[in-house]
Design a protein around this motif. Sequence first.
Motif, PDB file in Angstrom:
ATOM      1  N   GLN A   4     -17.092  35.651 -28.516  1.00  0.00           N
ATOM      2  CA  GLN A   4     -15.924  35.048 -29.386  1.00  0.00           C
ATOM      3  C   GLN A   4     -15.367  35.997 -30.420  1.00  0.00           C
ATOM      4  OE1 GLN A   4     -14.145  32.541 -28.025  1.00  0.00           O
ATOM      5  NE2 GLN A   4     -15.576  32.392 -26.455  1.00  0.00           N
ATOM      6  N   LEU A   5     -16.208  36.718 -31.159  1.00  0.00           N
ATOM      7  CA  LEU A   5     -15.923  37.319 -32.258  1.00  0.00           C
ATOM      8  C   LEU A   5     -17.218  38.353 -32.551  1.00  0.00           C
ATOM      9  CD1 LEU A   5     -13.756  37.526 -34.777  1.00  0.00           C
ATOM     10  CD2 LEU A   5     -15.828  35.835 -36.023  1.00  0.00           C
ATOM     11  N   VAL A   6     -16.595  39.527 -32.832  1.00  0.00           N
ATOM     12  CA  VAL A   6     -17.461  40.737 -33.354  1.00  0.00           C
ATOM     13  C   VAL A   6     -17.092  40.970 -34.830  1.00  0.00           C
ATOM     14  CG1 VAL A   6     -18.053  43.087 -33.057  1.00  0.00           C
ATOM     15  CG2 VAL A   6     -17.403  41.593 -31.013  1.00  0.00           C
ATOM     16  N   THR A   7     -17.951  40.862 -35.725  1.00  0.00           N
ATOM     17  CA  THR A   7     -17.942  41.304 -36.914  1.00  0.00           C
ATOM     18  C   THR A   7     -18.783  42.635 -37.127  1.00  0.00           C
ATOM     19  OG1 THR A   7     -18.275  39.085 -37.678  1.00  0.00           O
ATOM     20  CG2 THR A   7     -18.431  40.469 -39.371  1.00  0.00           C
ATOM     21  N   VAL A   8     -17.860  43.504 -37.917  1.00  0.00           N
ATOM     22  CA  VAL A   8     -18.459  44.945 -38.218  1.00  0.00           C
ATOM     23  C   VAL A   8     -18.426  45.233 -39.854  1.00  0.00           C
ATOM     24  CG1 VAL A   8     -17.952  47.286 -38.152  1.00  0.00           C
ATOM     25  CG2 VAL A   8     -17.530  45.825 -36.289  1.00  0.00           C
ATOM     26  N   ARG A   9     -19.461  45.471 -40.305  1.00  0.00           N
ATOM     27  CA  ARG A   9     -19.578  45.540 -41.961  1.00  0.00           C
ATOM     28  C   ARG A   9     -20.098  46.776 -42.221  1.00  0.00           C
ATOM     29  NH1 ARG A   9     -23.099  41.416 -44.943  1.00  0.00           N
ATOM     30  NH2 ARG A   9     -24.896  43.128 -44.393  1.00  0.00           N
ATOM     31  N   VAL A  10     -19.258  47.682 -43.003  1.00  0.00           N
ATOM     32  CA  VAL A  10     -19.689  49.120 -43.417  1.00  0.00           C
ATOM     33  C   VAL A  10     -20.011  49.107 -44.739  1.00  0.00           C
ATOM     34  CG1 VAL A  10     -19.238  51.552 -43.435  1.00  0.00           C
ATOM     35  CG2 VAL A  10     -18.558  50.010 -41.504  1.00  0.00           C
ATOM     36  N   ARG A  11     -21.138  49.457 -45.414  1.00  0.00           N
ATOM     37  CA  ARG A  11     -21.527  49.515 -46.792  1.00  0.00           C
ATOM     38  C   ARG A  11     -21.697  51.026 -47.030  1.00  0.00           C
ATOM     39  NH1 ARG A  11     -26.727  46.724 -47.849  1.00  0.00           N
ATOM     40  NH2 ARG A  11     -27.358  48.561 -47.171  1.00  0.00           N
ATOM     41  N   ARG A  12     -20.990  51.464 -47.887  1.00  0.00           N
ATOM     42  CA  ARG A  12     -21.066  53.096 -48.410  1.00  0.00           C
ATOM     43  C   ARG A  12     -21.387  52.920 -49.857  1.00  0.00           C
ATOM     44  NH1 ARG A  12     -15.293  54.899 -46.676  1.00  0.00           N
ATOM     45  NH2 ARG A  12     -14.849  52.687 -47.690  1.00  0.00           N
ATOM     46  N   LEU A  67     -24.165  38.299 -24.800  1.00  0.00           N
ATOM     47  CA  LEU A  67     -24.114  39.072 -25.902  1.00  0.00           C
ATOM     48  C   LEU A  67     -23.996  38.160 -27.213  1.00  0.00           C
ATOM     49  CD1 LEU A  67     -21.821  42.127 -25.001  1.00  0.00           C
ATOM     50  CD2 LEU A  67     -23.987  42.275 -25.823  1.00  0.00           C
ATOM     51  N   PRO A  68     -23.781  37.125 -27.069  1.00  0.00           N
ATOM     52  CA  PRO A  68     -23.766  36.285 -28.592  1.00  0.00           C
ATOM     53  C   PRO A  68     -24.869  36.119 -29.149  1.00  0.00           C
ATOM     54  CG  PRO A  68     -22.532  34.968 -26.909  1.00  0.00           C
ATOM     55  CD  PRO A  68     -22.942  36.389 -25.957  1.00  0.00           C
ATOM     56  N   GLY A  69     -25.038  36.339 -30.291  1.00  0.00           N
ATOM     57  CA  GLY A  69     -26.080  36.295 -31.120  1.00  0.00           C
ATOM     58  C   GLY A  69     -26.820  37.613 -31.283  1.00  0.00           C
ATOM     59  N   THR A  70     -26.308  38.599 -30.783  1.00  0.00           N
ATOM     60  CA  THR A  70     -26.799  39.750 -30.999  1.00  0.00           C
ATOM     61  C   THR A  70     -26.218  40.489 -32.291  1.00  0.00           C
ATOM     62  OG1 THR A  70     -26.586  40.168 -28.612  1.00  0.00           O
ATOM     63  CG2 THR A  70     -26.920  42.215 -29.771  1.00  0.00           C
ATOM     64  N   ARG A  71     -27.138  41.276 -33.149  1.00  0.00           N
ATOM     65  CA  ARG A  71     -27.010  41.853 -34.155  1.00  0.00           C
ATOM     66  C   ARG A  71     -27.497  43.522 -34.117  1.00  0.00           C
ATOM     67  NH1 ARG A  71     -26.975  38.820 -39.170  1.00  0.00           N
ATOM     68  NH2 ARG A  71     -27.650  40.831 -40.188  1.00  0.00           N
ATOM     69  N   PHE A  72     -26.643  44.247 -34.509  1.00  0.00           N
ATOM     70  CA  PHE A  72     -27.063  45.660 -34.621  1.00  0.00           C
ATOM     71  C   PHE A  72     -27.083  46.208 -36.216  1.00  0.00           C
ATOM     72  CE2 PHE A  72     -25.038  45.374 -30.646  1.00  0.00           C
ATOM     73  CZ  PHE A  72     -25.943  45.780 -29.682  1.00  0.00           C
ATOM     74  N   ASP A  73     -28.151  46.412 -36.834  1.00  0.00           N
ATOM     75  CA  ASP A  73     -28.316  47.146 -37.962  1.00  0.00           C
ATOM     76  C   ASP A  73     -28.661  48.540 -38.013  1.00  0.00           C
ATOM     77  OD1 ASP A  73     -27.670  44.546 -39.541  1.00  0.00           O
ATOM     78  OD2 ASP A  73     -29.689  43.944 -39.010  1.00  0.00           O
ATOM     79  N   VAL A  74     -27.693  49.424 -38.779  1.00  0.00           N
ATOM     80  CA  VAL A  74     -28.257  50.812 -38.662  1.00  0.00           C
ATOM     81  C   VAL A  74     -28.217  51.273 -40.296  1.00  0.00           C
ATOM     82  CG1 VAL A  74     -27.543  53.123 -38.179  1.00  0.00           C
ATOM     83  CG2 VAL A  74     -27.197  51.169 -36.433  1.00  0.00           C
ATOM     84  N   GLU A  75     -29.123  51.678 -40.875  1.00  0.00           N
ATOM     85  CA  GLU A  75     -29.097  52.228 -42.102  1.00  0.00           C
ATOM     86  C   GLU A  75     -29.424  53.757 -42.205  1.00  0.00           C
ATOM     87  OE1 GLU A  75     -30.644  49.867 -45.399  1.00  0.00           O
ATOM     88  OE2 GLU A  75     -30.571  47.887 -44.298  1.00  0.00           O
ATOM     89  N   GLN A  76     -28.756  54.458 -42.714  1.00  0.00           N
ATOM     90  CA  GLN A  76     -29.171  55.901 -42.914  1.00  0.00           C
ATOM     91  C   GLN A  76     -28.700  56.348 -44.402  1.00  0.00           C
ATOM     92  OE1 GLN A  76     -27.658  58.515 -40.227  1.00  0.00           O
ATOM     93  NE2 GLN A  76     -29.025  60.218 -41.029  1.00  0.00           N
ATOM     94  N   MET A  79     -25.801  54.417 -46.668  1.00  0.00           N
ATOM     95  CA  MET A  79     -24.642  54.043 -45.851  1.00  0.00           C
ATOM     96  C   MET A  79     -25.579  53.103 -44.784  1.00  0.00           C
ATOM     97  SD  MET A  79     -22.007  55.783 -43.667  1.00  0.00           S
ATOM     98  CE  MET A  79     -20.684  55.033 -42.530  1.00  0.00           C
ATOM     99  N   ALA A  80     -24.938  51.709 -44.513  1.00  0.00           N
ATOM    100  CA  ALA A  80     -25.543  50.953 -43.566  1.00  0.00           C
ATOM    101  C   ALA A  80     -24.273  50.344 -42.791  1.00  0.00           C
ATOM    102  CB  ALA A  80     -25.963  49.770 -44.407  1.00  0.00           C
ATOM    103  N   LEU A  81     -24.596  49.869 -41.495  1.00  0.00           N
ATOM    104  CA  LEU A  81     -23.636  49.374 -40.530  1.00  0.00           C
ATOM    105  C   LEU A  81     -24.172  48.274 -40.129  1.00  0.00           C
ATOM    106  CD1 LEU A  81     -20.920  49.899 -38.696  1.00  0.00           C
ATOM    107  CD2 LEU A  81     -22.491  50.989 -37.166  1.00  0.00           C
ATOM    108  N   LEU A  82     -23.505  47.145 -39.918  1.00  0.00           N
ATOM    109  CA  LEU A  82     -23.957  45.833 -39.349  1.00  0.00           C
ATOM    110  C   LEU A  82     -22.774  45.342 -38.327  1.00  0.00           C
ATOM    111  CD1 LEU A  82     -25.642  43.307 -39.179  1.00  0.00           C
ATOM    112  CD2 LEU A  82     -24.319  42.273 -41.157  1.00  0.00           C
ATOM    113  N   VAL A  83     -23.349  45.227 -37.070  1.00  0.00           N
ATOM    114  CA  VAL A  83     -22.448  44.511 -35.862  1.00  0.00           C
ATOM    115  C   VAL A  83     -22.939  43.224 -35.553  1.00  0.00           C
ATOM    116  CG1 VAL A  83     -21.380  45.126 -33.975  1.00  0.00           C
ATOM    117  CG2 VAL A  83     -21.968  46.985 -35.326  1.00  0.00           C
ATOM    118  N   SER A  84     -22.241  42.148 -35.658  1.00  0.00           N
ATOM    119  CA  SER A  84     -22.702  41.005 -35.216  1.00  0.00           C
ATOM    120  C   SER A  84     -21.978  40.482 -34.359  1.00  0.00           C
ATOM    121  CB  SER A  84     -22.839  39.872 -36.616  1.00  0.00           C
ATOM    122  OG  SER A  84     -23.257  38.660 -36.124  1.00  0.00           O
TER     123      SER A  84
END
Length: 86
Positions: A4-12, A67-76, A79-84
């Motif tokens: 239903q919903l994709v949440t994208v969070r970018v932390r810089r 796909l519902p309930g899937t989370r992707f976390d990438v940190e480098q 910077m961090a990227l979270l897709v839920s």
Amino acid sequence: MMPQLVTVRVRRPGRRTIRVWIPVLPVVLVLSPILVLVAVGVVVACLMYQVSAVRAFGTGWRIFWALPGTRFDVEQGGMALLVSIR
């Protein structure tokens, strides 16, 4: 259940966190003409590689519905990227 919903969070580092909420159904409806072209391309690729198109679409559909309930976390670095996907 369909996502239903994709949440994208970018932390810089040193900047504010960016959050974006993307509703899936309106995006799919807007992109439906492109999805028809993609489906035709998939059928052509299946014919070229002698793969059952019905089975390929069935597998893709099952993956989409899982796909519902899937989370992707990438940190480098800082910077961090979270897709839920909900």
